[in-house]
Design an enzyme around this catalytic site. Structure first.
Site, PDB file in Angstrom:
ATOM      1  N   ARG A 127       0.880  -1.205   0.050  1.00  9.62           N
ATOM      2  CA  ARG A 127      -0.094  -0.100   0.042  1.00  9.62           C
ATOM      3  C   ARG A 127       0.796   1.253   0.021  1.00  9.62           C
ATOM      4  NH1 ARG A 127      -5.699  -0.064   3.046  1.00  9.62           N
ATOM      5  NH2 ARG A 127      -6.271  -1.066   1.146  1.00  9.62           N
ATOM      6  N   GLN A 132      -0.392   2.367  -6.082  1.00 11.83           N
ATOM      7  CA  GLN A 132      -1.701   2.638  -5.858  1.00 11.83           C
ATOM      8  C   GLN A 132      -2.613   2.158  -7.301  1.00 11.83           C
ATOM      9  OE1 GLN A 132      -2.401   6.926  -5.366  1.00 11.83           O
ATOM     10  NE2 GLN A 132      -2.537   6.585  -2.981  1.00 11.83           N
ATOM     11  N   ASP A 135      -3.188  -1.645  -6.605  1.00  7.01           N
ATOM     12  CA  ASP A 135      -3.934  -1.945  -5.682  1.00  7.01           C
ATOM     13  C   ASP A 135      -5.299  -2.572  -5.587  1.00  7.01           C
ATOM     14  OD1 ASP A 135      -4.887  -2.442  -2.800  1.00  7.01           O
ATOM     15  OD2 ASP A 135      -4.440  -0.376  -2.294  1.00  7.01           O
ATOM     16  N   SER A 138      -7.854  -2.506  -2.717  1.00 14.51           N
ATOM     17  CA  SER A 138      -8.532  -1.332  -2.499  1.00 14.51           C
ATOM     18  C   SER A 138      -9.622  -1.062  -3.740  1.00 14.51           C
ATOM     19  CB  SER A 138      -7.378   0.017  -2.630  1.00 14.51           C
ATOM     20  OG  SER A 138      -6.513  -0.111  -1.540  1.00 14.51           O
ATOM     21  N   TYR A 233      -2.945  -0.809   7.291  1.00 14.55           N
ATOM     22  CA  TYR A 233      -3.999  -1.440   7.703  1.00 14.55           C
ATOM     23  C   TYR A 233      -4.292  -1.664   8.900  1.00 14.55           C
ATOM     24  CZ  TYR A 233      -3.892  -3.400   2.753  1.00 14.55           C
ATOM     25  OH  TYR A 233      -3.821  -3.654   1.496  1.00 14.55           O
TER      26      TYR A 233
END
Length: 387
Positions: A127, A132, A135, A138, A233
């Site tokens: 992360r 991004q 990911d 997400s 997290y």
């Protein structure tokens, strides 16, 4: 270089690993793309659309898996109806990119290592800002958060927004969201758009500003221990902290019309945030939507995959929410995979470069071995339980 897209065989899985638009981009880069017949059917992408994008559609599953240099999936490899494992269909030295759940089911990683497959787990993408676009946790969690609110709104025997009518004024619904990660933040935004009054709780104090920026009230519990793990997290907390947390949130659960729980810890059973005692205090007709149902649930009364009514409270434990929106879920996941493959393919050839922090973190198995220490620990713990 051949990239193959497998048809998902898990009953509840409607997503596909690559959509035609992404296939067309890969083909333009000189990559050969193979797509299994019907791979995109449940996500409303036809075989004809893949052929138009430049892919070769193959009906023989064994051929597709056997010819792939990189095999792309959504769900972890499954056991087939004919008794064969999908892992056994992979050729040695090939690359598998998929959700693998390596911390929750490390035996899959062990079998992939024995097959000498280089396995890249989408759950293990770090992360970071640079990662991004890759990911997938997400991108899919955002869909889950959105859909959970719609499910809650549909099940609630009330309006969400405040309404002023000739027959009187309707007060807005109160929504309490537990967990302010990607799913929780998307749930907050969606509930607010529907006109509800929203409160949110998370053990990580750092998310307070994000919650408030979306128009929700942040319910804060001050704990003496660290609550954020690597990568941002939530971290599993002590029993004393869990007790303190439950005491604070109980009143907010009691007053809510809809409670949406999203708290999950990678590789662990979901923490119980809503006890039977809390549910018993809720108003009849209230609704709980437990996004963490697949990991055991954040609510003590959750039955994964089922909708139940417990003392007048509707408790919904949905499984694989992203799959319920397969068009956009596939679109986002496809982009995640495409971005990752840009790191793995150089000059039309496979280049697994472990000097790259993203590749190093995501790669679970390579060269006949499990590379990730956390997966090794999970496998050792599983062996200890089995013995």
């Amino acid at each position: 270089m051949r990239i193959a897209v497998a048809k998902e065989i898990e009953v509840c899985e409607r997503r596909v690993a690559l959509i035609p638009d992404i296939v067309a981009r890969l083909v333009k880069q000189g990559v050969e793309v193979l797509v299994e017949t019907g791979a995109g059917e449940r996500a409303f992408f036809s075989d004809a659309a893949y052929e138009a994008a430049g892919a070769k559609v193959i009906s023989d599953t064994t051929q597709l898996w056997g010819e792939a240099d990189i095999l792309l999936k959504v769900s972890p490899p499954q056991e087939r109806e004919d008794g064969r494992s999908e892992i056994d269909l992979l050729k040695e030295g090939s690359v598998l990119i998929s959700f693998l759940n390596p911390l929750g089911n490390p035996s899959v990683a062990q079998r992939l290592a024995e097959r000498k497959v280089t396995a890249m787990s989408m759950e293990m993408i770090p992360r970071t800002t640079r990662a991004q676009s890759m990911d997938a946790l997400s991108s899919q969690a955002s869909i889950a958060g959105y859909k959970a609110v719609l499910i809650g709104a549909a099940a609630l025997p009330k309006y969400f927004p405040m309404l002023t009518t000739a027959a009187g004024t309707i007060a807005p619904a109160k929504v309490f969201i537990m967990g302010a990660g990607v799913a929780g933040l998307q749930a907050i935004a969606t509930a607010r758009r529907l006109g509800a009054i929203v409160e949110a709780f998370d053990i990580r104090p750092a998310v307070k500003e994000e919650v408030q920026s979306l128009g929700a009230k942040f319910v804060e519990v001050k704990l003496e221990e660290e609550t954020t793990a690597a990568g941002g997290y939530a971290k599993e907390i002590s029993e004393a902290s869990k007790q303190r947390t439950q005491e604070v949130v109980a009143e907010h659960v009691k007053n809510a019309d809809v409670v949406i729980t999203t708290a999950q810890v990678p590789g662990r059973k979901a923490p119980v945030l809503v006890t039977e005692e809390m549910v018993a205090q809720m108003k009849p007709g209230s609704v709980i939507v437990d996004i963490a149902a697949e990991q055991g649930g954040n609510c003590a009364c959750t039955d994964p995959g089922k909708d139940i009514v417990w003392n007048g409270i509707t408790i919904i434990g949905p499984i694989n929410l992203p799959s319920s929106m397969p068009v956009h879920a596939s679109q986002l996941y496809s982009k995640n995979l495409s971005s990752l493959m840009q790191l793995l393919i150089k000059d039309k050839a496979l280049n697994v470069n472990f000097a790259d922090d993203i590749v190093d973190a995501a790669c679970v198995t390579h060269g006949g071995e499990i590379r990730n220490q956390r997966v090794k620990d999970a496998l050792q713990a599983l062996s200890g339980v089995a013995s």
